[in-house]
Enzyme design. Structure first.
Site, mmCIF file in Angstrom:
data_model
loop_
_atom_site.group_PDB
_atom_site.id
_atom_site.type_symbol
_atom_site.label_atom_id
_atom_site.label_comp_id
_atom_site.label_asym_id
_atom_site.label_seq_id
_atom_site.Cartn_x
_atom_site.Cartn_y
_atom_site.Cartn_z
ATOM 1 N N GLU A 1 56.792 -24.605 2.833
ATOM 2 C CA GLU A 1 56.050 -25.219 1.732
ATOM 3 C C GLU A 1 55.370 -26.441 2.313
ATOM 4 O OE1 GLU A 1 56.328 -23.980 -1.382
ATOM 5 O OE2 GLU A 1 57.860 -22.548 -0.835
ATOM 6 N N CYS B 1 54.170 -32.832 -3.987
ATOM 7 C CA CYS B 1 53.403 -31.765 -3.343
ATOM 8 C C CYS B 1 52.530 -31.028 -4.331
ATOM 9 C CB CYS B 1 54.363 -30.795 -2.671
ATOM 10 S SG CYS B 1 55.650 -30.225 -3.782
HETATM 11 P P1 NAP Z 1 56.987 -33.889 7.957
HETATM 12 O O1 NAP Z 1 56.738 -35.002 8.866
HETATM 13 O O2 NAP Z 1 56.416 -32.564 8.283
HETATM 14 O O3 NAP Z 1 58.555 -33.790 7.845
HETATM 15 C C1 NAP Z 1 59.185 -32.823 7.042
HETATM 16 C C2 NAP Z 1 60.572 -32.568 7.568
HETATM 17 O O4 NAP Z 1 60.493 -31.958 8.859
HETATM 18 C C3 NAP Z 1 61.401 -33.819 7.777
HETATM 19 O O5 NAP Z 1 62.734 -33.542 7.452
HETATM 20 C C4 NAP Z 1 61.257 -34.092 9.253
HETATM 21 O O6 NAP Z 1 62.295 -34.860 9.777
HETATM 22 C C5 NAP Z 1 61.289 -32.690 9.776
HETATM 23 N N1 NAP Z 1 60.756 -32.487 11.102
HETATM 24 C C6 NAP Z 1 59.679 -33.057 11.675
HETATM 25 N N2 NAP Z 1 59.487 -32.558 12.913
HETATM 26 C C7 NAP Z 1 60.476 -31.659 13.138
HETATM 27 C C8 NAP Z 1 60.834 -30.816 14.239
HETATM 28 N N3 NAP Z 1 60.131 -30.782 15.351
HETATM 29 N N4 NAP Z 1 61.933 -30.028 14.118
HETATM 30 C C9 NAP Z 1 62.662 -30.022 12.985
HETATM 31 N N5 NAP Z 1 62.371 -30.804 11.917
HETATM 32 C C10 NAP Z 1 61.287 -31.607 11.993
HETATM 33 O O7 NAP Z 1 56.515 -34.200 6.478
HETATM 34 P P2 NAP Z 1 56.832 -35.504 5.620
HETATM 35 O O8 NAP Z 1 55.897 -36.572 6.036
HETATM 36 O O9 NAP Z 1 58.281 -35.806 5.574
HETATM 37 O O10 NAP Z 1 56.517 -34.967 4.172
HETATM 38 C C11 NAP Z 1 55.291 -35.131 3.550
HETATM 39 C C12 NAP Z 1 54.536 -33.838 3.506
HETATM 40 O O11 NAP Z 1 55.312 -32.813 2.884
HETATM 41 C C13 NAP Z 1 53.286 -33.918 2.701
HETATM 42 O O12 NAP Z 1 52.250 -33.417 3.490
HETATM 43 C C14 NAP Z 1 53.538 -33.027 1.480
HETATM 44 O O13 NAP Z 1 52.418 -32.409 0.959
HETATM 45 C C15 NAP Z 1 54.527 -32.067 1.971
HETATM 46 N N6 NAP Z 1 55.368 -31.608 0.877
HETATM 47 C C16 NAP Z 1 55.275 -30.315 0.461
HETATM 48 C C17 NAP Z 1 56.095 -29.856 -0.557
HETATM 49 C C18 NAP Z 1 56.042 -28.440 -1.031
HETATM 50 O O14 NAP Z 1 56.889 -28.015 -1.813
HETATM 51 N N7 NAP Z 1 55.088 -27.678 -0.612
HETATM 52 C C19 NAP Z 1 57.009 -30.706 -1.143
HETATM 53 C C20 NAP Z 1 57.071 -32.010 -0.698
HETATM 54 C C21 NAP Z 1 56.248 -32.438 0.327
HETATM 55 P P3 NAP Z 1 62.127 -36.429 10.067
HETATM 56 O O15 NAP Z 1 61.835 -37.075 8.763
HETATM 57 O O16 NAP Z 1 63.443 -36.809 10.614
HETATM 58 O O17 NAP Z 1 61.002 -36.546 11.037
#
Ligand code: NAP
Length: 515
Positions: free
Chosen positions: A257, A296
């Site tokens: 997502e 999101c």
């Molecule tokens: P993100 O940087 O992609 O991080 C999401 C998750 O992935 C975090 O738990 C992060 O951990 C982890 N992660 C990052 N790199 C990783 C890797 N190489 N291996 C394993 N895990 C890894 O996104 P964010 O900034 O937290 O979230 C914001 C984004 O999420 C926005 O773009 C939003 O649109 C999207 N979002 C989508 C939904 C949906 O339902 N579609 C819901 C909410 C948010 P760390 O924090 O420890 O880096």
């Protein structure tokens, strides 16, 4: 120095080593905790889930798992005040916390009830009646759904630490698959607290829920065909994970997502004074300000008939001007802070790119007046509405500002509205606010291939409508294309998605004995 946040792995609460990543209070800028998984053996985490959690869960029937889930969700509901207090430190108002915490518990309750009523009193689901495969009817087939001997790795975004965890945990638990949660670092302290509350009930068999605060180096190397990876977050991280050999070579099930540029359309019938006009304006303001727009599903693009641009701009501006911004809980505060100053700076930069395509109706990226807090220390920004009169410009359809930011654009007719909706290249949620049945059906049919969910809002459904931004556990959550291409939730479908579907062939008597 603040304390390292504990992880719950292999049956014990453990602190990662080193100094970790510091997490600051979104409102005051003071340290809250530090997050580190250094020294935690990821192989041991997976082994514990596979060897302890998996067998324990598979020994339970579906109704027994549903009861365990209900007990865990009940504890979150009962102790929600503790979680509200933590959530305020991440900038959330009580209304925002309700969406995350009560929403998370509520989602798990719905799953528990669906599981109790919709799954058999056993451990296997048998689908289909006898499908005859020969002339005489002595040979045929049915499908059985069984629990894989794997784990569910759930990687969550920062914006809904509790709901995001519960909506993934619930179907995995019902399916009998042990969960490893990897919460996002900025709000991991809230997710860990909620997990602790659930674990303290004793209702969840040991090994069925582990939480790793911090990064998970090497964990995916342990995963393969019996495992399920559920990811919520940015499209970039989704692409990295999707390209991992666990998925590409060993066929771990992967669901993502990601970000999406959701839109809401005002119908041509909805002139000022009509109920639908007010519903549209209210919906847009709610979506911009709830969780400071860090949702999101929030409305990033507001599409209105070209001759209504001024009316809508004025009405939304008037409402946004009355939104108090500041410390959650302070008098008059309706919108809290973003999760951190880094995130706020990213949002400001993205908003500036969109603003370059039009004019600003409301908000200022450089300054914000706050109540009960110091604007220089907290991650505050004002709601920001941009007007782009050339709706065919690229920026509003491609730049995501993950905060209280939206763009108002005109459409010419229903076909143009559908075309603009599709320019988001795949969205989680869209809405059409109109009492004109022909317009609504045309837009829904045209835009559905680009959406995971479409809300039609009018005077009739409004009293019970849950709104544009709220996914319901009974229905699919997820979207095509930019939104990640995944489908979470959707009631029992989400449980079935964690099970292995196997075609079994044989005689009617044999197939009948399956269940
Ligand atoms: P993100 O940087 O992609 O991080 C999401 C998750 O992935 C975090 O738990 C992060 O951990 C982890 N992660 C990052 N790199 C990783 C890797 N190489 N291996 C394993 N895990 C890894 O996104 P964010 O900034 O937290 O979230 C914001 C984004 O999420 C926005 O773009 C939003 O649109 C999207 N979002 C989508 C939904 C949906 O339902 N579609 C819901 C909410 C948010 P760390 O924090 O420890 O880096």
């Amino acid at each position: 120095m603040s304390e390292i946040l504990e992880s719950y792995v292999a049956g014990t609460w453990t602190k990662g080593a080193g100094t970790g990543r510091e997490v600051l209070d979104a409102v005051t800028g003071e340290p809250v905790t530090r997050v580190s998984s250094e020294g935690i053996d990821m192989g041991e985490v997976v082994r514990h889930a596979r060897e302890v959690g998996g067998p324990a869960l598979r020994a339970l029937t579906f109704p027994e798992r549903a009861a365990a889930l209900k007990a865990a969700a009940g504890a979150v509901q009962e102790r929600k005040d503790e979680l509200y207090a933590l959530s305020a430190r991440a900038g959330a108002t009580a209304r925002d916390s309700g969406v995350d915490i009560d929403g998370g518990a509520g989602t798990a309750f719905v799953y528990s009830s669906l599981g109790r009523k919709g799954l058999p009193d056993g451990k296997v689901v048998v689908e289909d009646d006898f499908i005859q495969l020969g002339k005489e009817g002595v040979f045929g087939g049915r499908h059985v759904l069984t629990t894989p001997h794997g784990v569910a790795l759930q990687i969550n975004a920062f914006n809904f630490p509790v709901w995001g965890m519960m909506e993934k945990l619930a179907p995995a638990l019902l399916a009998g698959v042990p969960t490893i949660v990897k919460p996002a670092t900025p709000t991991a302290y809230i997710a860990v607290a909620a997990a602790r509350i659930m674990l303290e009930t004793g209702a969840l068999p040991e090994g069925s829920l582990q939480v790793v605060a911090g990064s998970i180096p090497g964990l995916l190397d342990q995963l393969g065909g019996q495992d399920h990876i559920g990811f919520t977050g940015s499209a970039d991280t989704a692409a990295t994970l999707r390209g991992h050999e666990a998925v590409t070579r060993r066929s771990a099930h992967f669901n993502a997502e990601a970000d999406s540029l959701n839109a809401s359309v005002l119908g041509p019938d909805a002139a000022p004074g009509e109920p639908e006009f007010d519903l549209f304006v209210k919906g847009l303001v709610t979506e911009m300000t709830t969780k400071a727009g860090q949702k999101c599903t929030a409305i990033r693009r507001a599409l209105v008939p070209q001759d209504r641009m001024d009316d809508v701009a004025q009405a939304v501006e008037a409402k946004l001007a009355g939104i108090g911004i500041g410390a959650p809980g302070a008098d008059g505060v309706r919108m809290g802070a973003l999760v951190g100053t880094e995130q706020r700076d990213d949002v400001r930069a993205a908003a500036a790119r969109i603003a370059a395509a039009g004019t600003v109706v409301h908000g200022d990226l450089e300054k914000v007046e706050v109540i009960g807090a110091d604007a220089d220390k907290g991650a505050f920004m004002s709601p920001y509405l941009v007007r782009v009169d050339d709706a065919d410009r690229g920026e509003p359809h491609s730049v995501e500002a993950f905060g209280p930011v939206s763009t108002l654009m005109p459409y010419r007719d229903a076909d143009h509205a559908v075309d603009l909706l599709a320019r988001g290249e795949g969205s989680l949620a869209g809405s059409v606010v109109s009492n004109d049945r022909d317009f609504v059906t045309g837009v829904v049919a045209g835009a559905a291939p680009y959406h995971g969910r479409i809300l039609v809002l009018d005077r009739e459904s409004a009293p019970e409508s849950t709104g544009h931004g709220i996914p319901m556990p009974q229905l699919v959550h997820g979207g095509p294309g930019r939104a990640g291409g995944g489908q979470e939730e959707g009631g029992l479908r989400a449980v079935h998605a964690h099970l292995q579907r196997t075609a079994v062939q044989g005689s009617p008597a044999v197939l009948d004995s399956l269940g």
